[in-house]
Write a protein that holds these residues in place. Structure first.
Motif, mmCIF file in Angstrom:
data_model
loop_
_atom_site.group_PDB
_atom_site.id
_atom_site.type_symbol
_atom_site.label_atom_id
_atom_site.label_comp_id
_atom_site.label_asym_id
_atom_site.label_seq_id
_atom_site.Cartn_x
_atom_site.Cartn_y
_atom_site.Cartn_z
ATOM 1 N N THR A 2 -16.435 -37.334 -6.262
ATOM 2 C CA THR A 2 -15.613 -38.059 -5.262
ATOM 3 C C THR A 2 -15.464 -37.045 -4.365
ATOM 4 N N ASP A 3 -14.603 -37.370 -3.086
ATOM 5 C CA ASP A 3 -14.334 -36.415 -2.043
ATOM 6 C C ASP A 3 -13.113 -35.898 -2.377
ATOM 7 N N SER A 4 -12.889 -34.530 -2.201
ATOM 8 C CA SER A 4 -11.420 -34.199 -2.418
ATOM 9 C C SER A 4 -10.664 -34.142 -1.448
ATOM 10 N N VAL A 5 -9.322 -34.563 -1.482
ATOM 11 C CA VAL A 5 -8.488 -34.415 -0.212
ATOM 12 C C VAL A 5 -7.965 -32.701 -0.139
ATOM 13 N N ILE A 6 -7.965 -32.114 -1.177
ATOM 14 C CA ILE A 6 -7.662 -30.829 -1.251
ATOM 15 C C ILE A 6 -8.766 -29.871 -0.844
ATOM 16 N N PRO A 7 -8.486 -29.091 0.439
ATOM 17 C CA PRO A 7 -9.563 -28.028 0.881
ATOM 18 C C PRO A 7 -10.124 -27.289 -0.329
ATOM 19 N N PRO A 8 -11.223 -26.506 0.015
ATOM 20 C CA PRO A 8 -11.870 -25.699 -0.987
ATOM 21 C C PRO A 8 -11.097 -24.437 -1.244
ATOM 22 N N ASP A 9 -11.447 -23.918 -2.321
ATOM 23 C CA ASP A 9 -10.923 -22.610 -2.719
ATOM 24 C C ASP A 9 -11.123 -21.539 -1.596
ATOM 25 N N ASP A 10 -10.133 -20.660 -1.131
ATOM 26 C CA ASP A 10 -10.596 -19.754 -0.343
ATOM 27 C C ASP A 10 -10.747 -18.377 -0.916
ATOM 28 N N PRO A 11 -11.904 -17.851 -1.316
ATOM 29 C CA PRO A 11 -12.165 -16.778 -1.942
ATOM 30 C C PRO A 11 -11.655 -15.448 -1.397
ATOM 31 N N THR A 12 -11.254 -15.307 -0.231
ATOM 32 C CA THR A 12 -10.667 -14.192 0.509
ATOM 33 C C THR A 12 -9.538 -14.184 0.015
ATOM 34 N N ARG A 13 -8.758 -15.027 -0.333
ATOM 35 C CA ARG A 13 -7.323 -14.968 -0.709
ATOM 36 C C ARG A 13 -7.095 -14.104 -2.212
ATOM 37 N N ALA A 14 -6.518 -13.169 -2.437
ATOM 38 C CA ALA A 14 -6.292 -12.715 -3.774
ATOM 39 C C ALA A 14 -4.990 -13.031 -4.628
ATOM 40 N N LEU A 15 -5.191 -12.968 -5.718
ATOM 41 C CA LEU A 15 -3.723 -13.018 -6.627
ATOM 42 C C LEU A 15 -2.978 -12.031 -6.191
ATOM 43 N N VAL A 16 -1.496 -12.358 -6.003
ATOM 44 C CA VAL A 16 -0.672 -11.309 -5.997
ATOM 45 C C VAL A 16 0.192 -11.135 -7.103
ATOM 46 N N HIS A 17 0.228 -10.248 -7.778
ATOM 47 C CA HIS A 17 1.168 -9.835 -9.093
ATOM 48 C C HIS A 17 2.122 -8.757 -8.521
ATOM 49 N N ALA A 18 3.353 -9.263 -8.339
ATOM 50 C CA ALA A 18 4.399 -8.367 -7.740
ATOM 51 C C ALA A 18 5.019 -7.634 -9.079
ATOM 52 N N ARG A 19 5.219 -6.377 -9.102
ATOM 53 C CA ARG A 19 5.936 -5.605 -10.112
ATOM 54 C C ARG A 19 6.932 -4.919 -9.434
ATOM 55 N N PRO A 20 8.212 -5.322 -9.606
ATOM 56 C CA PRO A 20 9.403 -4.718 -8.883
ATOM 57 C C PRO A 20 9.448 -3.005 -8.909
ATOM 58 N N ASP A 21 8.735 -2.520 -9.865
ATOM 59 C CA ASP A 21 8.629 -0.924 -9.945
ATOM 60 C C ASP A 21 7.617 -0.436 -9.272
ATOM 61 N N ASP A 22 6.561 -1.108 -8.661
ATOM 62 C CA ASP A 22 5.526 -0.696 -7.779
ATOM 63 C C ASP A 22 5.950 0.252 -6.803
ATOM 64 N N PRO A 23 5.557 1.579 -6.789
ATOM 65 C CA PRO A 23 5.798 2.636 -5.961
ATOM 66 C C PRO A 23 5.396 2.250 -4.438
ATOM 67 N N ALA A 24 4.469 1.179 -4.411
ATOM 68 C CA ALA A 24 3.805 1.000 -3.092
ATOM 69 C C ALA A 24 4.408 0.029 -2.293
ATOM 70 N N LEU A 25 5.435 -0.782 -2.999
ATOM 71 C CA LEU A 25 6.361 -1.601 -2.523
ATOM 72 C C LEU A 25 7.210 -1.066 -1.284
ATOM 73 N N PRO A 26 7.450 -1.828 -0.376
ATOM 74 C CA PRO A 26 8.579 -1.383 0.920
ATOM 75 C C PRO A 26 9.898 -1.788 0.296
ATOM 76 N N HIS A 27 10.844 -0.657 0.407
ATOM 77 C CA HIS A 27 12.106 -0.961 0.162
ATOM 78 C C HIS A 27 12.764 -0.594 1.643
ATOM 79 N N VAL A 28 13.608 -1.390 1.836
ATOM 80 C CA VAL A 28 14.588 -1.419 3.371
ATOM 81 C C VAL A 28 15.802 -1.584 3.017
ATOM 82 N N ALA A 29 16.531 -0.685 3.733
ATOM 83 C CA ALA A 29 17.977 -0.810 3.919
ATOM 84 C C ALA A 29 18.204 -1.619 5.012
#
Length: 172
Positions: A2-29
């Protein structure tokens, strides 16, 4: 098949796994608070952003409104939200959704630090905070103490950039 109404998967988008203690995350006051950008708009194709917010006693932004939805979940402490002039207090485990275009602000009116997550949809607030705030070392790093001239400069910068990020600063 059947034809899907949902667009195909976009393999250019990656899983995001946010870890609050990741030193690369930006912290802003920003406005006396410390914000960590857990999930940026560039990671969600602009659909939303997720911001970890540490709000000290008395902390919170000035009155404002914007054309995007903003949802807060309080993790620790209590935060007083003023929405269209009406006040409500959200405590740990509670969620508040601010509809687009509605005037609002929040304040930690307790004597204890508050911690919450903020999701904005669509994204953009994450970029705004990074452009108006001051980089800090980590999620629990207090906002720098600013003198009167520095506070005025930050407020003027926020005012200049607000419309670019679909935000209007309101006078109290």
């Amino acid at each position: 098949m059947t034809d899907s109404v949902i667009p195909p998967d976009d393999p250019t988008r990656a899983l995001v796994h946010a870890r609050p203690d990741d030193p690369a995350l930006p912290h802003v006051a920003v406005a006396g608070n410390t914000y960590t950008i857990l999930v940026a708009g560039e990671q969600t194709a602009g659909r939303y952003c997720l911001i970890d917010m540490r709000v000290p006693p008395g902390g919170g932004p000035p009155p404002h409104r914007h054309d995007f939805e903003e949802m807060f979940t309080v993790l620790d402490g209590a935060v007083e939200f003023t929405f269209r002039g009406e006040r409500t207090v959200a405590r740990a485990g509670e969620t508040v959704n601010i509809p687009a275009n509605a005037p609002h602000f929040f304040r930690n009116s307790s004597g204890e630090p508050a911690h919450m997550l903020c999701m904005c949809t669509p994204a953009g607030q994450d970029e705004f905070f990074q452009r108006v705030g001051d980089r800090v070392d980590g999620p629990t790093t207090p906002a720098p103490k600013l003198d009167e001239a520095q506070q005025k400069q930050r407020g003027e910068r926020a005012g200049r950039l607000a419309s670019e990020y679909r935000t209007e600063m309101l006078t109290p």
